[in-house]
Design a protein around this motif. Structure first.
Motif, mmCIF file in Angstrom:
data_model
loop_
_atom_site.group_PDB
_atom_site.id
_atom_site.type_symbol
_atom_site.label_atom_id
_atom_site.label_comp_id
_atom_site.label_asym_id
_atom_site.label_seq_id
_atom_site.Cartn_x
_atom_site.Cartn_y
_atom_site.Cartn_z
ATOM 1 N N GLN A 62 28.645 -19.057 15.409
ATOM 2 C CA GLN A 62 29.245 -20.348 15.075
ATOM 3 C C GLN A 62 30.770 -20.317 15.131
ATOM 4 N N ALA A 66 32.921 -22.871 17.368
ATOM 5 C CA ALA A 66 33.929 -23.725 16.738
ATOM 6 C C ALA A 66 35.295 -23.520 17.388
ATOM 7 N N GLY A 69 35.429 -25.565 20.302
ATOM 8 C CA GLY A 69 35.153 -26.984 20.083
ATOM 9 C C GLY A 69 33.848 -27.444 20.697
ATOM 10 N N ARG A 71 30.579 -29.095 20.968
ATOM 11 C CA ARG A 71 29.892 -30.142 20.220
ATOM 12 C C ARG A 71 28.563 -30.515 20.862
ATOM 13 N N SER A 72 28.434 -30.254 22.147
ATOM 14 C CA SER A 72 27.204 -30.555 22.884
ATOM 15 C C SER A 72 26.815 -29.322 23.682
ATOM 16 N N CYS A 75 26.766 -26.031 27.209
ATOM 17 C CA CYS A 75 28.151 -26.182 27.610
ATOM 18 C C CYS A 75 28.558 -24.908 28.339
#
Length: 108
Positions: A62, A66, A69, A71-72, A75
């Motif tokens: 995580q 993070a 960035g 978020r989806s 990726c």
């Protein structure tokens, strides 16, 4: 060969890599991520020795997710000389990823 990137090997394998690195941010529960798995495996085989291809499980790493960035998922982040050079979000055709790899390695 496909790598598994973790916080323990991220600096050495990704940030200090002398090759282009393709990171697949994924999760086991993600359907589109599972769809892209064989595509990423094939890219790892096709670009063996030229591009370092690896995965980061966003549930297990995580902090890294993070940091970027994320978020989806899926990726795909392309790292060159320790910096983000490009990224693609979502399940895409393999030629979308290979086109970007070819463009980024051609510019080297």
């Amino acid at each position: 060969m496909e790598y598994k990137f973790t916080k323990d090997n991220f600096e050495t394998e990704v940030l200090k890599s002398d090759k282009l690195v393709l990171i697949d941010f994924y999760a086991d529960w993600c359907g589109p991520c599972r769809t892209m798995g064989p595509v990423v495996d094939q890219i790892a085989k096709d670009y063996e020795g030229k591009v370092k291809v690896g995965k980061i499980n966003v549930d297990e790493e995580q902090e890294i997710a993070a940091q970027f960035g994320i978020r989806s998922i899926p990726c795909f982040v392309f790292m060159k000389d320790g910096e983000v050079a490009d990224h693609v979000v979502g399940a895409v055709p393999s030629d979308e990823l290979t086109y970007r790899i070819d463009e980024l390695t051609k510019a080297a």
